[in-house]
Scaffold this motif. Structure first.
Motif, mmCIF file in Angstrom:
data_model
loop_
_atom_site.group_PDB
_atom_site.id
_atom_site.type_symbol
_atom_site.label_atom_id
_atom_site.label_comp_id
_atom_site.label_asym_id
_atom_site.label_seq_id
_atom_site.Cartn_x
_atom_site.Cartn_y
_atom_site.Cartn_z
ATOM 1 N N SER A 71 42.593 24.134 22.762
ATOM 2 C CA SER A 71 43.373 24.719 21.425
ATOM 3 C C SER A 71 43.391 25.290 20.092
ATOM 4 C CB SER A 71 45.113 24.148 21.802
ATOM 5 O OG SER A 71 45.274 24.130 23.224
ATOM 6 N N GLY A 72 42.914 25.983 19.607
ATOM 7 C CA GLY A 72 42.891 25.921 18.438
ATOM 8 C C GLY A 72 42.414 25.918 17.872
ATOM 9 N N PHE A 73 40.653 25.954 18.584
ATOM 10 C CA PHE A 73 39.430 25.387 18.305
ATOM 11 C C PHE A 73 38.924 26.875 18.742
ATOM 12 C CE2 PHE A 73 35.673 22.446 18.482
ATOM 13 C CZ PHE A 73 35.094 23.317 17.699
ATOM 14 N N TYR A 74 38.484 27.945 18.545
ATOM 15 C CA TYR A 74 38.069 29.274 18.996
ATOM 16 C C TYR A 74 36.600 29.467 17.962
ATOM 17 C CZ TYR A 74 43.347 29.186 20.301
ATOM 18 O OH TYR A 74 44.111 29.085 20.825
ATOM 19 N N SER A 75 36.205 29.124 17.590
ATOM 20 C CA SER A 75 34.672 29.570 16.914
ATOM 21 C C SER A 75 33.772 27.809 16.024
ATOM 22 C CB SER A 75 34.859 30.869 16.024
ATOM 23 O OG SER A 75 35.985 30.229 14.460
ATOM 24 N N PHE A 76 32.780 28.431 16.139
ATOM 25 C CA PHE A 76 32.293 27.115 16.275
ATOM 26 C C PHE A 76 30.738 27.865 15.551
ATOM 27 C CE2 PHE A 76 28.890 23.353 16.789
ATOM 28 C CZ PHE A 76 29.970 22.453 16.218
ATOM 29 N N LEU A 77 30.152 28.466 15.570
ATOM 30 C CA LEU A 77 29.606 28.925 14.890
ATOM 31 C C LEU A 77 28.821 30.312 14.181
ATOM 32 C CD1 LEU A 77 27.263 29.019 18.866
ATOM 33 C CD2 LEU A 77 27.171 26.983 17.046
ATOM 34 N N ASP A 78 28.224 30.015 12.526
ATOM 35 C CA ASP A 78 27.987 30.862 12.050
ATOM 36 C C ASP A 78 26.928 31.978 12.560
ATOM 37 O OD1 ASP A 78 29.480 29.289 10.134
ATOM 38 O OD2 ASP A 78 27.476 28.487 9.300
ATOM 39 N N GLU A 79 27.304 33.312 12.818
ATOM 40 C CA GLU A 79 27.045 34.236 12.838
ATOM 41 C C GLU A 79 26.029 34.055 14.227
ATOM 42 O OE1 GLU A 79 23.914 36.031 10.203
ATOM 43 O OE2 GLU A 79 25.556 35.739 7.947
ATOM 44 N N PRO A 80 27.054 34.532 15.798
ATOM 45 C CA PRO A 80 26.763 34.123 16.818
ATOM 46 C C PRO A 80 26.542 35.579 16.980
ATOM 47 C CG PRO A 80 29.170 34.067 16.544
ATOM 48 C CD PRO A 80 28.305 34.111 15.658
ATOM 49 N N ARG A 81 25.322 35.093 18.067
ATOM 50 C CA ARG A 81 25.103 36.404 19.091
ATOM 51 C C ARG A 81 25.842 36.030 20.266
ATOM 52 N NH1 ARG A 81 19.837 34.489 21.322
ATOM 53 N NH2 ARG A 81 20.038 32.603 20.313
ATOM 54 N N GLU A 82 26.168 37.034 20.971
ATOM 55 C CA GLU A 82 27.599 36.762 22.235
ATOM 56 C C GLU A 82 26.449 37.382 23.102
ATOM 57 O OE1 GLU A 82 31.425 38.399 21.698
ATOM 58 O OE2 GLU A 82 32.131 36.387 20.618
ATOM 59 N N VAL A 83 26.511 36.977 24.562
ATOM 60 C CA VAL A 83 26.343 37.183 25.641
ATOM 61 C C VAL A 83 27.594 37.011 26.443
ATOM 62 C CG1 VAL A 83 23.824 36.478 26.523
ATOM 63 C CG2 VAL A 83 25.189 35.311 24.867
ATOM 64 N N GLU A 84 27.490 38.468 27.157
ATOM 65 C CA GLU A 84 28.210 38.332 28.108
ATOM 66 C C GLU A 84 27.618 37.354 29.459
ATOM 67 O OE1 GLU A 84 31.471 40.148 29.179
ATOM 68 O OE2 GLU A 84 31.490 41.763 27.392
ATOM 69 N N VAL A 85 28.314 37.031 30.187
ATOM 70 C CA VAL A 85 27.568 36.495 30.947
ATOM 71 C C VAL A 85 29.011 36.511 32.468
ATOM 72 C CG1 VAL A 85 27.231 34.430 32.720
ATOM 73 C CG2 VAL A 85 26.157 34.852 30.319
ATOM 74 N N ASP A 86 28.019 36.832 33.769
ATOM 75 C CA ASP A 86 29.076 36.721 34.591
ATOM 76 C C ASP A 86 28.475 35.288 35.466
ATOM 77 O OD1 ASP A 86 30.981 37.116 36.398
ATOM 78 O OD2 ASP A 86 30.349 39.266 37.775
ATOM 79 N N THR A 87 29.666 35.210 37.345
ATOM 80 C CA THR A 87 29.412 34.036 37.410
ATOM 81 C C THR A 87 29.878 33.998 39.173
ATOM 82 O OG1 THR A 87 31.470 32.790 37.988
ATOM 83 C CG2 THR A 87 29.686 32.798 35.658
ATOM 84 N N PRO A 88 28.906 33.581 39.662
ATOM 85 C CA PRO A 88 30.157 33.856 41.104
ATOM 86 C C PRO A 88 31.629 33.900 41.455
ATOM 87 C CG PRO A 88 28.195 32.593 41.628
ATOM 88 C CD PRO A 88 27.959 32.668 40.362
ATOM 89 N N TYR A 89 32.112 32.947 40.671
ATOM 90 C CA TYR A 89 33.001 32.341 40.350
ATOM 91 C C TYR A 89 34.471 32.945 39.534
ATOM 92 C CZ TYR A 89 30.889 28.327 41.964
ATOM 93 O OH TYR A 89 30.611 27.952 43.722
ATOM 94 N N GLY A 90 33.756 34.584 38.961
ATOM 95 C CA GLY A 90 34.093 35.648 37.727
ATOM 96 C C GLY A 90 33.747 35.083 36.697
ATOM 97 N N ALA A 91 34.145 35.987 35.925
ATOM 98 C CA ALA A 91 33.758 35.202 34.098
ATOM 99 C C ALA A 91 34.237 34.462 33.951
ATOM 100 C CB ALA A 91 34.714 36.864 33.570
ATOM 101 N N PRO A 92 33.938 33.170 32.845
ATOM 102 C CA PRO A 92 34.248 32.352 32.016
ATOM 103 C C PRO A 92 35.017 33.318 30.871
ATOM 104 C CG PRO A 92 31.949 33.364 31.390
ATOM 105 C CD PRO A 92 32.227 34.472 32.288
ATOM 106 N N SER A 93 35.802 32.289 30.032
ATOM 107 C CA SER A 93 37.254 32.468 29.657
ATOM 108 C C SER A 93 37.492 33.223 28.583
ATOM 109 C CB SER A 93 38.028 31.177 28.757
ATOM 110 O OG SER A 93 38.174 30.367 29.289
ATOM 111 N N ALA A 94 35.163 34.049 27.712
ATOM 112 C CA ALA A 94 34.936 34.660 26.813
ATOM 113 C C ALA A 94 33.507 34.636 26.705
ATOM 114 C CB ALA A 94 35.316 33.666 25.009
ATOM 115 N N PRO A 95 33.596 35.509 26.469
ATOM 116 C CA PRO A 95 31.314 36.003 25.745
ATOM 117 C C PRO A 95 31.317 34.592 25.443
ATOM 118 C CG PRO A 95 33.009 37.353 24.847
ATOM 119 C CD PRO A 95 33.530 37.006 25.805
#
Ligand SMILES: [Zn+2]
Length: 268
Positions: A12-36
């Motif tokens: 909670s309240g901790f939504y970013s950590f990295l400078d200039e991150p690359r984002e990747v969309e990942v799908d899984t057998p259980y559906g999508a994670p909370s965010a890219p």
């Protein structure tokens, strides 16, 4: 760019950590994670970051797709997970502002899917739910942090009643939280090293004498300590040894390959 072997799951309240991150969309057998997944470099290591509750806190604790989150990270090559979270303090030894690296948890959630196992005998050892190596890295990175303690994980999203909170405190448990389970056990099922560092944002209802816990106070407290927590995590990333075949993953060797909870995952 090499693939990340370590991940941070922000609470909670901790939504970013990295400078200039690359984002990747990942799908899984259980559906999508909370965010890219956000990928970047910290202390010379490739790191993945995932906000547990999604962008803008889209998912409350009981609606987080914990299986998709852990599977997505593991599918990228992650083998170590640092999982900061906000908690309520249940004892005078864990006052607001304290950082705690718990060594035990108690599951008081209900109705959450808490396993990847769907057939056969695959019983994850969970006597010690957190990786000792990652716990050491977090403690070394956070001088003054409380070493050990039991975190009880409640279903939420409501906070505890005073009676519930007093009963938890009477057990000697020190922290209360809503997301630490099933995240920790799903990590163990996939053979991931996992440890949490908890930021105490408030005293829980049974301990404090005012009007009880309220959300605005919790979020404000977390925001006040967020930069400190990010610093501790960056330092812990730098201190964490590279993944080794410790007990967090070795237990899977004894499981029939047809029933391993991580079957279907490709691993380096
Ligand atoms: Zn481990």
């Amino acid at each position: 760019m090499s693939s990340p072997t370590l991940a941070v799951i922000g609470g909670s309240g901790f939504y970013s950590f990295l400078d200039e991150p690359r984002e990747v969309e990942v799908d899984t057998p259980y559906g999508a994670p909370s965010a890219p997944l956000a990928l970047g470099s910290v202390g010379g290591r490739e790191v993945a970051f995932l906000p547990r509750h999604g962008a803008g806190h889209a998912f409350p604790p009981h609606r987080i797709n914990y299986r998709a989150n852990l599977w997505a990270l593991a599918s990228l090559g992650v083998r170590q997970v640092l999982a900061p979270c906000a908690v309520g303090g249940l004892q005078e030894t864990t006052p607001p502002g304290a950082l705690v690296v718990p060594d035990q948890l108690v599951d008081r959630t209900s109705g959450r899917v808490q396993t990847f196992v769907e057939s056969g005998a695959a019983h994850a050892p969970f006597a010690d739910p957190y990786c000792p190596t990652l716990r050491s890295a977090l403690l070394d990175a956070a001088p003054g942090a409380v070493d050990g303690g039991t975190m009880v994980v409640i279903e939420g999203p409501r906070f505890s009643t005073r009676a519930e909170s007093r009963s938890y405190a009477a057990q000697g448990w020190s922290l209360v939280n809503m997301t630490g389970h099933p995240e920790a056990v799903l990590a163990r099922e996939l053979g991931l090293c996992y440890a949490t560092v908890a930021l105490v944002t408030d005293l829980d209802a049974g301990v404090e004498t005012g009007g009880g816990v309220d959300q605005a106070a919790v979020f404000a407290s977390f925001a006040a300590h967020l930069e400190r927590l990010k610093g501790v995590l960056a330092d812990a990333v730098a201190r964490a040894p590279l993944p080794a075949a410790d007990g967090c993953v070795a237990w899977l060797d004894a499981v029939d390959p047809r029933h391993r909870p991580d079957r279907g995952l490709t691993r380096d």
